[in-house]
Design a protein around this motif. Structure first.
Motif, PDB file in Angstrom:
ATOM      1  N   LEU B  90       0.826  -1.206   0.000  1.00 37.71           N
ATOM      2  CA  LEU B  90       0.000   0.000   0.000  1.00 37.71           C
ATOM      3  C   LEU B  90       0.863   1.260   0.000  1.00 37.71           C
ATOM      4  CD1 LEU B  90      -2.920  -0.867   2.418  1.00 37.71           C
ATOM      5  CD2 LEU B  90      -3.124  -0.082   0.063  1.00 37.71           C
ATOM      6  N   LEU B  93       2.161   1.829  -3.356  1.00 37.54           N
ATOM      7  CA  LEU B  93       1.081   2.310  -4.213  1.00 37.54           C
ATOM      8  C   LEU B  93       0.823   3.795  -3.967  1.00 37.54           C
ATOM      9  CD1 LEU B  93      -1.277   1.696  -6.185  1.00 37.54           C
ATOM     10  CD2 LEU B  93      -2.655   1.140  -4.188  1.00 37.54           C
ATOM     11  N   GLN B  96       3.072   6.432  -5.451  1.00 35.91           N
ATOM     12  CA  GLN B  96       2.987   6.743  -6.887  1.00 35.91           C
ATOM     13  C   GLN B  96       2.071   7.943  -7.096  1.00 35.91           C
ATOM     14  OE1 GLN B  96       4.788   4.896  -8.965  1.00 35.91           O
ATOM     15  NE2 GLN B  96       5.410   3.606  -7.246  1.00 35.91           N
ATOM     16  N   VAL B 104      -7.537   8.841  -1.632  1.00 42.54           N
ATOM     17  CA  VAL B 104      -7.344   7.404  -1.427  1.00 42.54           C
ATOM     18  C   VAL B 104      -6.561   7.170  -0.141  1.00 42.54           C
ATOM     19  CG1 VAL B 104      -6.184   5.354  -2.336  1.00 42.54           C
ATOM     20  CG2 VAL B 104      -7.511   6.819  -3.863  1.00 42.54           C
ATOM     21  N   ARG B 105      -5.599   8.023   0.077  1.00 41.23           N
ATOM     22  CA  ARG B 105      -4.809   7.917   1.303  1.00 41.23           C
ATOM     23  C   ARG B 105      -5.690   8.027   2.542  1.00 41.23           C
ATOM     24  NH1 ARG B 105       0.841  10.499   2.613  1.00 41.23           N
ATOM     25  NH2 ARG B 105       0.482  10.897   4.798  1.00 41.23           N
ATOM     26  N   LEU B 106      -6.630   8.971   2.512  1.00 41.82           N
ATOM     27  CA  LEU B 106      -7.547   9.116   3.639  1.00 41.82           C
ATOM     28  C   LEU B 106      -8.413   7.860   3.792  1.00 41.82           C
ATOM     29  CD1 LEU B 106      -8.800  12.811   3.368  1.00 41.82           C
ATOM     30  CD2 LEU B 106      -7.005  11.866   4.786  1.00 41.82           C
ATOM     31  N   LEU B 107      -8.869   7.306   2.659  1.00 41.41           N
ATOM     32  CA  LEU B 107      -9.698   6.102   2.715  1.00 41.41           C
ATOM     33  C   LEU B 107      -8.910   4.955   3.344  1.00 41.41           C
ATOM     34  CD1 LEU B 107     -11.462   6.106  -0.791  1.00 41.41           C
ATOM     35  CD2 LEU B 107     -12.321   6.966   1.389  1.00 41.41           C
ATOM     36  N   VAL B 108      -7.638   4.847   2.961  1.00 42.83           N
ATOM     37  CA  VAL B 108      -6.836   3.720   3.429  1.00 42.83           C
ATOM     38  C   VAL B 108      -6.553   3.809   4.924  1.00 42.83           C
ATOM     39  CG1 VAL B 108      -4.551   2.669   3.270  1.00 42.83           C
ATOM     40  CG2 VAL B 108      -5.810   3.202   1.197  1.00 42.83           C
ATOM     41  N   ILE B 109      -6.335   5.029   5.428  1.00 46.03           N
ATOM     42  CA  ILE B 109      -5.995   5.104   6.858  1.00 46.03           C
ATOM     43  C   ILE B 109      -7.224   5.130   7.756  1.00 46.03           C
ATOM     44  CG2 ILE B 109      -3.799   6.257   6.431  1.00 46.03           C
ATOM     45  CD1 ILE B 109      -5.117   8.804   7.534  1.00 46.03           C
ATOM     46  N   LEU B 167      -3.741  -2.311   9.507  1.00 47.12           N
ATOM     47  CA  LEU B 167      -3.132  -2.092   8.196  1.00 47.12           C
ATOM     48  C   LEU B 167      -2.797  -0.605   7.960  1.00 47.12           C
ATOM     49  CD1 LEU B 167      -2.266  -3.519   5.629  1.00 47.12           C
ATOM     50  CD2 LEU B 167      -4.566  -3.217   4.718  1.00 47.12           C
ATOM     51  N   PHE B 169      -1.978   1.661  10.079  1.00 44.79           N
ATOM     52  CA  PHE B 169      -0.834   2.057  10.902  1.00 44.79           C
ATOM     53  C   PHE B 169       0.464   1.698  10.185  1.00 44.79           C
ATOM     54  CE2 PHE B 169       2.286   0.695  14.125  1.00 44.79           C
ATOM     55  CZ  PHE B 169       2.453   1.896  14.803  1.00 44.79           C
ATOM     56  N   LEU B 172       0.904   3.818   6.986  1.00 50.11           N
ATOM     57  CA  LEU B 172       1.263   5.207   7.241  1.00 50.11           C
ATOM     58  C   LEU B 172       2.737   5.327   7.627  1.00 50.11           C
ATOM     59  CD1 LEU B 172      -0.472   7.638   7.025  1.00 50.11           C
ATOM     60  CD2 LEU B 172      -1.045   7.448   9.428  1.00 50.11           C
ATOM     61  N   ILE B 173       3.199   4.433   8.484  1.00 47.35           N
ATOM     62  CA  ILE B 173       4.592   4.511   8.933  1.00 47.35           C
ATOM     63  C   ILE B 173       5.549   4.168   7.794  1.00 47.35           C
ATOM     64  CG2 ILE B 173       6.284   3.379  10.426  1.00 47.35           C
ATOM     65  CD1 ILE B 173       4.173   3.486  12.579  1.00 47.35           C
ATOM     66  N   THR B 176       5.607   7.049   5.372  1.00 45.91           N
ATOM     67  CA  THR B 176       6.431   8.138   5.886  1.00 45.91           C
ATOM     68  C   THR B 176       7.912   7.835   5.668  1.00 45.91           C
ATOM     69  OG1 THR B 176       4.762   8.467   7.574  1.00 45.91           O
ATOM     70  CG2 THR B 176       6.835   9.614   7.884  1.00 45.91           C
TER      71      THR B 176
ATOM     72  N   PHE C  13      -2.461   3.496 -12.259  1.00 44.82           N
ATOM     73  CA  PHE C  13      -2.350   3.606 -10.805  1.00 44.82           C
ATOM     74  C   PHE C  13      -3.588   4.235 -10.198  1.00 44.82           C
ATOM     75  CE2 PHE C  13       2.259   2.842 -11.251  1.00 44.82           C
ATOM     76  CZ  PHE C  13       2.358   1.857 -10.305  1.00 44.82           C
ATOM     77  N   GLY C  21      -8.433   1.504  -2.303  1.00 47.41           N
ATOM     78  CA  GLY C  21      -8.997   2.404  -1.304  1.00 47.41           C
ATOM     79  C   GLY C  21     -10.450   2.068  -1.022  1.00 47.41           C
ATOM     80  N   ILE C  24     -10.731  -1.190   1.100  1.00 50.99           N
ATOM     81  CA  ILE C  24     -10.359  -1.014   2.499  1.00 50.99           C
ATOM     82  C   ILE C  24     -11.392  -0.163   3.236  1.00 50.99           C
ATOM     83  CG2 ILE C  24      -8.630   0.053   4.003  1.00 50.99           C
ATOM     84  CD1 ILE C  24      -6.512  -0.912   2.072  1.00 50.99           C
ATOM     85  N   PHE C  25     -11.922   0.812   2.536  1.00 53.52           N
ATOM     86  CA  PHE C  25     -12.871   1.715   3.188  1.00 53.52           C
ATOM     87  C   PHE C  25     -14.270   1.119   3.238  1.00 53.52           C
ATOM     88  CE2 PHE C  25     -15.486   5.674   3.300  1.00 53.52           C
ATOM     89  CZ  PHE C  25     -14.972   6.194   4.464  1.00 53.52           C
ATOM     90  N   TRP C 260      -8.129  12.223  10.311  1.00 53.02           N
ATOM     91  CA  TRP C 260      -7.646  12.604   8.986  1.00 53.02           C
ATOM     92  C   TRP C 260      -6.787  13.859   9.049  1.00 53.02           C
ATOM     93  CZ3 TRP C 260     -12.851  11.437   6.061  1.00 53.02           C
ATOM     94  CH2 TRP C 260     -12.847  10.084   5.671  1.00 53.02           C
ATOM     95  N   ARG C 264      -0.229  12.944  10.056  1.00 52.53           N
ATOM     96  CA  ARG C 264       1.235  13.065  10.170  1.00 52.53           C
ATOM     97  C   ARG C 264       1.695  12.848  11.609  1.00 52.53           C
ATOM     98  NH1 ARG C 264       4.265  12.609   6.119  1.00 52.53           N
ATOM     99  NH2 ARG C 264       3.244  13.291   4.235  1.00 52.53           N
ATOM    100  N   VAL C 267       1.906   9.239  13.163  1.00 52.25           N
ATOM    101  CA  VAL C 267       3.096   8.420  12.969  1.00 52.25           C
ATOM    102  C   VAL C 267       4.090   8.704  14.083  1.00 52.25           C
ATOM    103  CG1 VAL C 267       5.066   8.026  11.480  1.00 52.25           C
ATOM    104  CG2 VAL C 267       2.808   8.336  10.485  1.00 52.25           C
ATOM    105  N   VAL C 275       9.895   7.305  14.229  1.00 49.21           N
ATOM    106  CA  VAL C 275       9.689   7.597  12.814  1.00 49.21           C
ATOM    107  C   VAL C 275       8.990   8.937  12.727  1.00 49.21           C
ATOM    108  CG1 VAL C 275       8.515   6.903  10.710  1.00 49.21           C
ATOM    109  CG2 VAL C 275       9.492   5.161  12.204  1.00 49.21           C
ATOM    110  N   LYS C 276       9.571   9.852  11.939  1.00 48.90           N
ATOM    111  CA  LYS C 276       8.957  11.177  11.852  1.00 48.90           C
ATOM    112  C   LYS C 276       8.465  11.433  10.448  1.00 48.90           C
ATOM    113  CE  LYS C 276      11.527  13.296  15.539  1.00 48.90           C
ATOM    114  NZ  LYS C 276      12.724  14.038  15.809  1.00 48.90           N
TER     115      LYS C 276
END
Lengths: 332, 290, 276
Positions: B90, B93, B96, B104-109, B167, B169, B172-173, B176, C13, C21, C24-25, C260, C264, C267, C275-276
């Motif tokens: 993820l 992905l 990219q 999508v990032r918001l949906l995934v987290i 997933l 967590f 996201l790490i 980053t 992509f 997404g 998962i959502f 949301w 940042r 993390v 991890v920052k």
């Protein structure tokens, strides 16, 4: 009033002794510069005076009163930091007003003092800006403004110019000197740059490895360095320090001759050498030569001196300007 | 930065936090240790007596303990595997550029912010229900027999639910960490003729190693204590098929009121967690110096 | 950096990204959709995705039958209360650790971290018994105390990592300018650390809001926050999916939005700055 006296002040971090016992007298109104290579303890000494660091032993007197255990806020000193340490969330006005606010002064009185200081430092147009919107020189002036408004007994400067570019540094040097003439307040100034020390100080304190090597006026240090360290540290280009046969001839372990006390000639002189590098500065010419039987020597010729790499030159050290040092490095 | 005054002020200011945590940790832990050596059941008040290591022997030889230990390891291991592999994919992905990347990032987290009881119930009812659940509907769509997830595959089902929560967590790490990779390093490798796969293996993966270790250690700490997901889905059952150590101790304490036995179990759980904690503390401690 | 990315690659992509997404959502999306259905439609097979009679009925019933807002308030009081108390205790402690470190500071920080690693079952029994004896079971106060304790190490650590980034010289400058320690913290440190303090606050509210070990074990009817309230839907007779979905949607929506915003900081907070 602002005399500062250090009596047998020493400082250890754990078992490492960074400052062995120091005694020092700073008179009211004097501009004193602590100079020395990095790690010599000059900043630590300043921070001890400020109260940001405890002395391990000894007494600090400010205007004769014992201030050794006094909190920094109570000592009546102002400090300008290397990074300026401006409060990023306050405007220029807020920064300069902060010490007055902390002293609990009335709003109108604060306003007047801040505006006066801003006028002196050419900051009037910037009072509403935040520090990040200022140039390096302006930030520096804000830091100075913050230091002068509360009319301290003495100013402490911790390498205040080292973050500025070369041209600005010369300017600020002049401004600080001028400020000292105007305010006539004691200033203690830390730097590793001997040019700053020579140009600004009434009195220079040369520090090395926590020890005071010599205290004196700039010219006093220049003319009569007490030992090899001071001789090598004060003056630019550095004094030539020569050991071996040339020194033995003068009954010394080491002899020192400043580049400006060496005569250059293409025809005659007691020392003969091959030119390695020539630096033409216009007003002066620095000639670096490898002198037979003596080693590398730098000489300074006023004006222009036409000589090229690998040419032979003759050097004449002025006899009465040769410094002699004994085995332990002390001047003889 | 350090004068006597600031140092003593610092000590004073640290005291409340240190004291509070000390009381919170040491006092109950000492009590747990003490209880674990007693025969002590809330249903028989006043009958407390010294039991020595009896509770430990009972707890450790109980077949439920063996099952719970295995379940705990399977749950932790399964979730780690899914979140690490899934999280890396993820993260790659999401690294990219594509349209709507931020959304999508918001949906995934998002799953990370769903409280455990909600995600457990939503999965249990609306997704995994053998008749009305979405999974059953999908199975029928393909002409398959729907699975009664929570009865026939209880531990696997719980693993799925917990993995879904964790997933984000890991993603996201790892993302980053991925984004902190020096672009020039990748370009240099490209100039040296490395293809995408060998770039991933030789440049990206080593760079992610540290973040992965962090993910493993921190997830492990939290996953050893999974509780709500089990409580609201399977109640540890059927039998002990989805009971982990945490749930076993809870059942012993608050369902059977066996204070002594539960305390012994608690101490065992503490010891297990400590083994992980030692590694985590080393890692973070090293980081503190850097 | 400035290299053209082919449109085809980008579109591929985009498709994969949105598909992943969506999957998962989906459980969250499905919960929200179901909350607008009637109970009958909630269990319809095949499921109705968008074409159903949208209704707010379940939301009304959740409130009227179970006093939903009481539990919501419990969650608010417990998560905000524990976070604020935590900050109050942690700010001075983090100041001390960041700006006046001693040889033992690192050990103390590590020890604080280790309390976070203590599995809650290790102290469940005595805490339960003590709370029973002190009348703290099923009270908001009891839960505030517990959640303050379990999140305190994270708060201290997060603040510490943020404070570390503030140059010590600025604090020294304020000392030279005549500020007392209290004024230094109030006028200089705190305003400078506002972003860090805000993210710490946010993350801890999220963690406390979702905490589901102690809230389930130490609360019953009156102090139950949303975690425990929703768990009550697990009983077989509570199989009202539309109402469960409505209650769940209300419970997760505010935190999802906060989350949301703080992705940042999450993390950094959850990895103790590793991890920052």
């Amino acid at each position: 009033m602002g005399s500062i006296t250090l009596e047998k002040v020493s400082k250890s971090f754990g078992t490492t002794n960074v400052i062995p016992e120091i005694d020092l007298e700073i008179a009211d109104g004097e501009f004193v510069v602590f100079v020395g290579p990095s790690g010599c303890g000059k900043s630590t000494l300043l921070r001890i005076i400020a109260g940001l660091e405890d002395a391990t032993a000894g007494t600090i007197r400010i205007d004769g009163a014992d201030a050794t255990r006094e909190a920094p806020a109570k000592r009546g000193l102002s400090m300008v930091f290397q990074s300026y340490a401006l409060y990023p969330h306050m405007s220029v006005y807020g920064n300069i007003a902060f010490p007055l606010k902390m002293a609990g002064q009335e709003k109108p009185a604060i306003d007047k003092k801040v505006r006066d200081a801003a006028r002196v430092l050419n900051l009037t147009d910037y009072l509403d800006r935040k520090p990040r919107q200022l140039s390096g020189g302006q930030r520096q002036r804000v830091a100075i403004g913050r230091a002068i408004v509360r009319q301290p007994k003495a100013f402490l400067f911790d390498e205040p110019l080292s973050n500025l570019d070369a041209a600005l540094r010369v300017n600020m040097r002049l401004e600080i000197s001028e400020l000292h003439h105007q305010l006539k307040t004691t200033m203690v100034y830390v730097t590793h740059d001997q040019v700053e020390a020579m140009t600004m100080a009434d009195k220079i304190v040369v520090l090395n490895a926590g020890r005071i090597e010599q205290v004196g006026s700039p010219l006093d240090l220049y003319r009569n360095p007490k030992n090899l360290f001071v001789a090598g540290f004060i003056g630019s280009p550095k004094m030539n320090l020569i050991t071996g046969a040339a020194a033995a001839k003068e009954n010394a372990t080491t002899i020192g001759v400043r580049p400006e006390h060496i005569g250059l000639s293409k025809r005659e002189g007691p020392w003969q050498g091959t030119v390695t590098v020539v630096e033409h500065l216009g007003a002066d010419t620095f000639v670096h030569a490898d002198v037979d039987g003596v080693g590398p020597v730098t000489a300074r010729a006023p004006g222009e001196f036409a000589v090229k790499h690998s040419e032979r030159v003759f050097l004449t050290p002025e006899a009465e300007k040769i410094y002699r040092f004994g085995e332990n490095g002390d001047a003889l | 930065m350090a004068t006597l005054q600031t140092r003593s002020a610092a000590r004073l200011m640290m005291t409340p936090a240190v004291l509070m945590l000390f009381v919170w940790m040491i006092v109950p832990l000492a009590m747990t240790l003490y209880f674990s050596l007693l025969r002590y059941n809330l249903l028989m008040p006043g009958m407390e007596e010294w039991a020595g290591t009896l509770n430990y022997r009972y707890f450790l030889t109980d077949p439920a303990f063996g099952a719970a230990l295995l379940n705990t390891l399977l749950l932790v291991g399964g979730v780690l595997l899914i979140t690490l592999v899934g999280g890396t994919l993820l993260a790659l992905l999401l690294d990219q550029p594509f349209f709507g990347q931020g959304i999508v990032r918001l949906l995934v987290i998002a799953p990370f912010f769903v409280m455990p009881t909600v995600s457990a119930l939503v999965w249990k009812n609306m997704l995994m229900h053998p008749v009305y659940g979405i999974f059953a509907w999908i199975a029928r769509l393909f002409g398959l027999q729907p699975v009664d997830w929570l009865s026939s595959l209880p531990l696997f089902s719980v693993t799925m639910i917990v993995a879904w929560q964790w997933l984000p967590f890991a993603t996201l790490i790892l993302l980053t960490a991925l984004q902190s990779l020096d672009e020039e390093q990748k370009e240099a490798a490209e100039m040296d003729g490395a293809g995408p796969v060998s770039r991933f293996i030789h440049i990206v993966l080593p760079h992610l190693a540290r973040a992965m270790t962090v993910v493993v250690l921190i997830e492990t700490i939290f996953l050893l204590s999974v509780f709500a997901e089990i409580l609201v889905t399977t109640n540890g059952g059927p039998g002990t098929e989805s009971t982990n150590i945490t749930y076993l101790v809870y059942a012993q304490a608050l369902l059977q009121f066996d204070v002594g036995g539960a305390s012994a179990g608690g101490i065992v759980a503490v010891i297990l967690a400590n083994i992980v904690a030692i590694f985590l503390i080393r890692l973070i401690g090293k980081n503190l110096e850097a | 950096m400035a290299r053209a990315i082919s449109t085809r690659r980008k579109l591929t992509f985009t498709a994969i990204g949105w598909l992943v997404g969506f999957v998962i959502f989906f459980p969250i999306l499905w919960t929200v959709l179901t909350s607008f259905k009637t109970e009958g439609e909630a269990i319809a097979s095949p499921p109705h995705f968008l074409f159903f009679d949208w209704t707010l009925q379940s939301y009304y019933e959740v409130q009227s039958r179970s006093n939903y807002f009481k539990h919501m308030m419990n969650s608010v009081v417990i998560s905000f209360g524990s976070t604020f108390i935590g900050l109050l205790v942690a700010i001075p402690a983090a100041w001390a650790m960041a700006f006046s470190p001693t040889k033992r500071t690192k050990d103390i920080m590590m020890w604080m971290l280790s309390t976070k690693m203590l599995p809650p079952v290790g102290v469940l029994v005595p805490i339960y018994l003590l709370f029973r004896d002190w009348g703290l079971l099923d009270t908001r106060l009891g839960l505030v105390i517990v959640l303050t304790m379990i999140n305190l190490p994270i708060i201290v650590w997060m603040l510490y990592t943020y404070f570390k980034e503030i140059p010590g010289e600025i604090l020294e400058a304020s000392r030279m300018d005549g500020a007392s320690l209290a004024k230094e913290i109030v006028y200089v440190l705190t305003p400078m650390a506002v972003p860090g303090i805000a993210s710490t606050l946010l993350l801890n509210i999220i963690l406390a809001w979702n905490e589901a070990f102690w809230t389930l074990n130490l609360s019953a009817a009156s102090a139950a926050p949303l975690t425990a309230f929703i768990a009550s839907y697990s009983s077989p007779e509570g199989l009202f999916w539309a109402k469960l979905s409505a209650a769940s949607t209300l419970a997760i929506a505010p935190i999802l939005i906060l989350g949301w915003f703080s992705q940042r900081q999450l993390v950094r907070g959850l990895t103790f700055g590793a991890v920052k």
